[in-house]
Design a protein around this motif. Structure first.
Motif, mmCIF file in Angstrom:
data_model
loop_
_atom_site.group_PDB
_atom_site.id
_atom_site.type_symbol
_atom_site.label_atom_id
_atom_site.label_comp_id
_atom_site.label_asym_id
_atom_site.label_seq_id
_atom_site.Cartn_x
_atom_site.Cartn_y
_atom_site.Cartn_z
ATOM 1 N N LEU A 199 13.871 84.191 76.101
ATOM 2 C CA LEU A 199 15.002 83.977 75.200
ATOM 3 C C LEU A 199 16.322 84.028 75.962
ATOM 4 O O LEU A 199 17.194 83.160 75.791
ATOM 5 C CB LEU A 199 14.991 85.030 74.092
ATOM 6 N N ALA A 200 16.482 85.039 76.815
ATOM 7 C CA ALA A 200 17.728 85.181 77.565
ATOM 8 C C ALA A 200 17.941 83.995 78.501
ATOM 9 O O ALA A 200 19.046 83.436 78.577
ATOM 10 C CB ALA A 200 17.706 86.486 78.361
ATOM 11 N N ILE A 201 16.878 83.588 79.203
ATOM 12 C CA ILE A 201 17.004 82.448 80.114
ATOM 13 C C ILE A 201 17.331 81.177 79.334
ATOM 14 O O ILE A 201 18.181 80.374 79.746
ATOM 15 C CB ILE A 201 15.701 82.268 80.922
ATOM 16 N N GLY A 202 16.672 80.997 78.199
ATOM 17 C CA GLY A 202 16.924 79.810 77.394
ATOM 18 C C GLY A 202 18.336 79.770 76.841
ATOM 19 O O GLY A 202 18.976 78.707 76.806
ATOM 20 N N MET A 203 18.843 80.912 76.401
ATOM 21 C CA MET A 203 20.206 80.942 75.875
ATOM 22 C C MET A 203 21.232 80.663 76.969
ATOM 23 O O MET A 203 22.219 79.967 76.752
ATOM 24 C CB MET A 203 20.484 82.295 75.217
ATOM 25 N N ILE A 204 20.985 81.208 78.159
ATOM 26 C CA ILE A 204 21.912 80.943 79.263
ATOM 27 C C ILE A 204 21.861 79.469 79.649
ATOM 28 O O ILE A 204 22.899 78.817 79.849
ATOM 29 C CB ILE A 204 21.563 81.845 80.463
ATOM 30 N N ALA A 205 20.651 78.917 79.734
ATOM 31 C CA ALA A 205 20.513 77.502 80.110
ATOM 32 C C ALA A 205 21.062 76.584 79.021
ATOM 33 O O ALA A 205 21.627 75.525 79.321
ATOM 34 C CB ALA A 205 19.040 77.175 80.373
ATOM 35 N N GLY A 206 20.911 76.976 77.760
ATOM 36 C CA GLY A 206 21.379 76.134 76.667
ATOM 37 C C GLY A 206 22.858 76.285 76.357
ATOM 38 O O GLY A 206 23.391 75.530 75.535
ATOM 39 N N GLY A 207 23.514 77.270 76.973
ATOM 40 C CA GLY A 207 24.949 77.429 76.779
ATOM 41 C C GLY A 207 25.343 78.253 75.577
ATOM 42 O O GLY A 207 26.530 78.302 75.221
ATOM 43 N N SER A 208 24.371 78.921 74.917
ATOM 44 C CA SER A 208 24.710 79.711 73.732
ATOM 45 C C SER A 208 24.823 81.204 74.032
ATOM 46 O O SER A 208 25.026 82.005 73.119
ATOM 47 C CB SER A 208 23.655 79.502 72.640
ATOM 48 N N VAL A 253 16.557 64.922 79.971
ATOM 49 C CA VAL A 253 17.034 65.423 81.263
ATOM 50 C C VAL A 253 18.524 65.722 81.238
ATOM 51 O O VAL A 253 18.992 66.694 81.843
ATOM 52 C CB VAL A 253 16.711 64.406 82.373
ATOM 53 N N SER A 254 19.261 64.910 80.503
ATOM 54 C CA SER A 254 20.721 65.012 80.554
ATOM 55 C C SER A 254 21.296 66.105 79.659
ATOM 56 O O SER A 254 22.445 66.500 79.826
ATOM 57 C CB SER A 254 21.350 63.670 80.169
ATOM 58 N N SER A 255 20.534 66.606 78.696
ATOM 59 C CA SER A 255 21.048 67.609 77.764
ATOM 60 C C SER A 255 20.291 68.918 77.921
ATOM 61 O O SER A 255 19.115 68.937 78.302
ATOM 62 C CB SER A 255 20.916 67.114 76.314
ATOM 63 N N ALA A 256 20.991 70.022 77.647
ATOM 64 C CA ALA A 256 20.341 71.332 77.691
ATOM 65 C C ALA A 256 19.227 71.419 76.655
ATOM 66 O O ALA A 256 18.183 72.044 76.897
ATOM 67 C CB ALA A 256 21.385 72.431 77.460
ATOM 68 N N TYR A 257 19.433 70.789 75.510
ATOM 69 C CA TYR A 257 18.418 70.783 74.459
ATOM 70 C C TYR A 257 17.142 70.118 74.978
ATOM 71 O O TYR A 257 16.032 70.630 74.794
ATOM 72 C CB TYR A 257 18.964 70.036 73.243
ATOM 73 N N GLY A 301 10.030 82.648 72.779
ATOM 74 C CA GLY A 301 11.402 82.955 73.159
ATOM 75 C C GLY A 301 12.216 81.698 73.409
ATOM 76 O O GLY A 301 13.379 81.599 72.991
ATOM 77 N N LEU A 302 11.622 80.702 74.079
ATOM 78 C CA LEU A 302 12.306 79.433 74.304
ATOM 79 C C LEU A 302 12.596 78.725 72.981
ATOM 80 O O LEU A 302 13.641 78.079 72.822
ATOM 81 C CB LEU A 302 11.466 78.531 75.204
ATOM 82 N N ALA A 303 11.657 78.830 72.034
ATOM 83 C CA ALA A 303 11.866 78.184 70.734
ATOM 84 C C ALA A 303 13.054 78.783 69.998
ATOM 85 O O ALA A 303 13.838 78.065 69.364
ATOM 86 C CB ALA A 303 10.597 78.305 69.888
ATOM 87 N N VAL A 304 13.201 80.101 70.073
ATOM 88 C CA VAL A 304 14.355 80.741 69.436
ATOM 89 C C VAL A 304 15.640 80.312 70.130
ATOM 90 O O VAL A 304 16.663 80.022 69.477
ATOM 91 C CB VAL A 304 14.196 82.271 69.458
ATOM 92 N N ALA A 305 15.610 80.259 71.469
ATOM 93 C CA ALA A 305 16.792 79.788 72.199
ATOM 94 C C ALA A 305 17.105 78.339 71.844
ATOM 95 O O ALA A 305 18.273 77.952 71.729
ATOM 96 C CB ALA A 305 16.555 79.921 73.705
ATOM 97 N N LEU A 306 16.070 77.541 71.630
ATOM 98 C CA LEU A 306 16.263 76.139 71.261
ATOM 99 C C LEU A 306 16.944 76.026 69.902
ATOM 100 O O LEU A 306 17.773 75.138 69.670
ATOM 101 C CB LEU A 306 14.912 75.422 71.241
ATOM 102 N N SER A 307 16.577 76.938 68.986
ATOM 103 C CA SER A 307 17.202 76.909 67.658
ATOM 104 C C SER A 307 18.682 77.272 67.711
ATOM 105 O O SER A 307 19.430 76.946 66.791
ATOM 106 C CB SER A 307 16.472 77.865 66.708
ATOM 107 N N ARG A 308 19.107 77.945 68.780
ATOM 108 C CA ARG A 308 20.514 78.304 68.937
ATOM 109 C C ARG A 308 21.267 77.284 69.794
ATOM 110 O O ARG A 308 22.450 77.468 70.062
ATOM 111 C CB ARG A 308 20.628 79.695 69.579
#
Length: 656
Positions: free
Chosen positions: A20-29, A261-265, A318-325
């Motif tokens: 989750l933490a890695i996904g949120m950092i990578a996704g910018g949230s 590839v071009s978007s964090a999502y 965890g990645l799915a939750v980060a994806l939702s944010r």
């Protein structure tokens, strides 16, 4: 709880939180972009909301897995939970309680996020207003109620049927938040909602089931090989469903492959995809090696592989939750309120060519049709491999019914159904009064009862026993009563179109899906009572079937005449909002729809009358043959008795 099991569960939570933490950092949230003049809810909400949601998701998965183990993975005892299954039902009560608490916290932090106010400044009135008037609040409150209900009822559950009901309730509780997330705002919101709903449910069964299998192995519980084999059979279906639904959800949100590839999502989606491929490899290794070792009493290799598998699954959650944010990439579309309503642009003027050639994927009914045809064909193949036969006419009837569903939900009829009331009525008639006839004549329940073998353990419930239990349940007896089936079939149209339900259903993608599903199911129920060849709680005499049919069909004619006579249009604000400039007026189109409803009933009525006549004739023929065989047996017995009598007379005459 053993130290080994506690460490394993802690490792699962740590893997999920790390992802989750890695996904949120990578996704910018993960961090706030402070803009002057725009309020911010603060770090507590920014990190607390996804963490609470993650805990709720993990607890929901654990609840589903525990109830799955109690209901289906562990052997039962004549409809009662076995001694080995009861602890998992009790565990589901505790995990559901954690789920409810985490959902309540998620609700509060969601309100904080929406209002951009720190959670400490929220007021009670604001929370109640959020629950009552905002879709996100509605959805989370429903989840809270369902999770609390599962927590309360699972404490004292003792029957397999009740545990199965709680399992279904826990899976239903996963769905409300989907209607208010990114799926609802996707251009193709119907595909997005269907894909994500299937994704979430099957992932919960898959991950939760594997967690419970590992827990059972660590506890050295009985029937471990049986539990693992049953889970493996289900896991293959779950893996396929997760893959298909993931592709559909991605296609509904991303318009170009380069956005992966071009978007964090898109990058988070690629990370989930890579994890899914690895999990597929793990499943293959289970089937090739570890399940064999497990059946031979060697659980170590299975545990090592399964533990790594669950850690990856936790990371995926965890990645799915980060994806939702994480916000999906912006879609450069011209502002079009019609597209927002339909999920696609307003189609051009209706012509026969466009009606035939314009096809559009309805994921829900496409998957339903594919699964229905595939399972039926699998059952037929299994019977024939066993050396048994299955009537070709039933196979043809079932496939024809499935084909009708495909035509009425994927073709130009479905494309124009939300735009023209006449096309909607054609779709309604096809799903409720045409496809069910052929589906019922396919006798799917009889095929399933013959294709599935009885459970190997006495008193246990396999698929065959579940079908028998449902057929003999009180609910089946009530719903299959001819009067009840007739009332559902008749009243549906009046209750839908002569109230505000129709317009409400049209404005919600899930409402439109449920409406069409209801048409199909109510038709299947009615025609099962009238011409069904499958076993059921009760059977009408053939004259009773004809009377029920003749009593029902006039109500559809009256319904059509009522629509033709109305001076106001049904759901006029919906159709006016589409801004259609071609074709007849909404009221004139409604009169056409009424004429179609009035005339269309003649086609299924004729088919059903012919079917009843044929069934009646065949029944009389079979009865006559039984009587002939009985008469022959009686005649042979009488002749044998007469010959014995003559033989005795001959013997006496010789003795004299």
């Amino acid at each position: 709880m053993s130290l080994r099991l506690a460490c394993y569960l802690l490792g699962v939570v740590i893997a999920a939180i790390t992802a989750l933490a890695i996904g949120m950092i990578a996704g910018g949230s993960a961090f706030s972009n402070v803009i002057a003049g725009i309020p911010d809810a603060g770090a507590i909400t920014r990190w607390g909301l996804p963490t609470a949601k993650l805990i709720a998701d993990l607890a929901a998965v654990a609840t589903a897995g525990a109830l799955l183990a109690a209901t289906a993975l562990l052997p039962s005892d004549k409809g009662m939970l076995s001694r080995d299954a009861l602890p998992y039902a009790r565990a589901a009560s505790w995990t559901a309680a954690i789920w409810a608490i985490a959902t309540a916290l998620t609700l509060l932090l969601t309100l904080s996020d929406v209002l951009a106010v720190p959670p400490g400044q929220l007021l009670g009135d604001g929370v109640l207003s959020f629950i009552a008037s905002i879709p996100q609040g509605n959805a989370l409150f429903i989840v809270l109620l369902l999770a609390t209900s599962v927590a309360l009822f699972a404490r004292d559950v003792i029957t397999v049927g009740t545990a199965a009901g709680l399992l279904i309730g826990s899976l239903v509780a996963l769905l409300p938040p989907i209607l208010t997330g990114h799926s609802a705002s996707s251009p193709n919101h119907s595909m997005a909602i269907t894909g994500l709903g299937l994704h979430v449910v099957t992932l919960a069964l898959w991950v939760g089931g594997l967690v419970v299998v590992i827990v059972h192995a660590l506890r050295r519980g009985p029937h471990l090989a049986v539990v693992a084999q049953r889970f493996s059979a289900m896991a293959l279906w779950c893996y396929a469903a997760v893959a298909v639904s993931g592709v559909a959800s991605t296609a509904a949100r991303l318009t170009e492959p380069v956005q992966l590839v071009s978007s964090a999502y898109g990058q988070l989606i690629l990370a989930k995809t890579a994890a899914l491929i690895v999990l597929g490899l793990f499943g293959w290794l289970h089937r090739r090696r570890t399940l064999t070792d497990l059946s031979q009493g060697k659980p170590r290799s299975f545990l090592r592989l399964a533990l790594a598998e669950v850690l990856i699954m936790a990371a995926v959650i965890g990645l799915a939750v980060a994806l939702s944010r994480t916000s999906p990439p912006l879609i450069a579309l011209i502002a079009d309120p019609v597209r927002d309503l339909l999920g696609y642009a307003l189609p051009p003027e209706l012509t026969v060519t466009r009606l035939v050639s314009m096809w559009r994927l309805d994921l829900f009914f496409a998957l339903l049709s594919a699964v229905a045809a595939g399972l039926y064909l699998t059952g037929v193949v299994r019977l024939r491999r066993r050396g048994d036969s299955w009537p070709t006419r039933r196979l043809v009837a079932w496939l024809l019914g499935v084909l009708i569903i495909v035509v009425f939900t994927q073709s130009g009829i479905a494309v124009y159904a939300p735009v023209l009331f006449s096309m909607h009525m054609m779709q309604h008639m096809g799903l409720a009064m045409l496809a069910p006839i052929f589906l019922v004549l396919g006798a799917p329940v009889t095929l399933a009862l013959r294709a599935f073998r009885p459970a190997t353990r006495r008193g246990d419930r396999g698929p065959r026993e579940w079908i028998v239990a449902v057929l003999h349940s009180r609910a089946a007896a009530v719903i299959s009563h001819p009067v009840v089936a007739m009332v559902i079939f008749i009243s549906s149209s009046y209750a839908l179109y002569f109230t505000s339900l129709f317009e409400s259903a049209m404005r919600q993608p899930v409402g439109h899906i449920l409406m069409n599903a209801h048409f199909l199911l109510s038709g299947v129920l009615f025609f099962w009572v009238i011409i069904g060849v499958d076993p059921g709680p009760r059977r009408l005499p053939y004259i009773g079937k004809l009377m029920a049919l003749m009593m029902t069909m006039p109500f559809h004619a009256f319904f059509g005449i009522a629509m033709m006579s109305m001076g106001t249009a049904i759901a006029s604000s919906w159709y006016d909002g589409l801004g259609r400039t071609w074709g007849v007026s909404t009221l004139a189109d409604q009169r056409t729809a009424g004429g179609m409803a009035w005339a269309f009933g003649e086609i299924p009525t004729m088919i059903v009358v012919i079917t009843i006549a044929v069934q009646w004739g065949l029944s009389d023929h079979r009865k006559a043959r039984r009587e002939d065989r009985r008469a022959n047996r009686r005649g042979e017995a009488e002749l044998s008795s007469y010959n014995d009598y003559l033989a005795q007379l001959d013997k006496r005459s010789r003795e004299q």
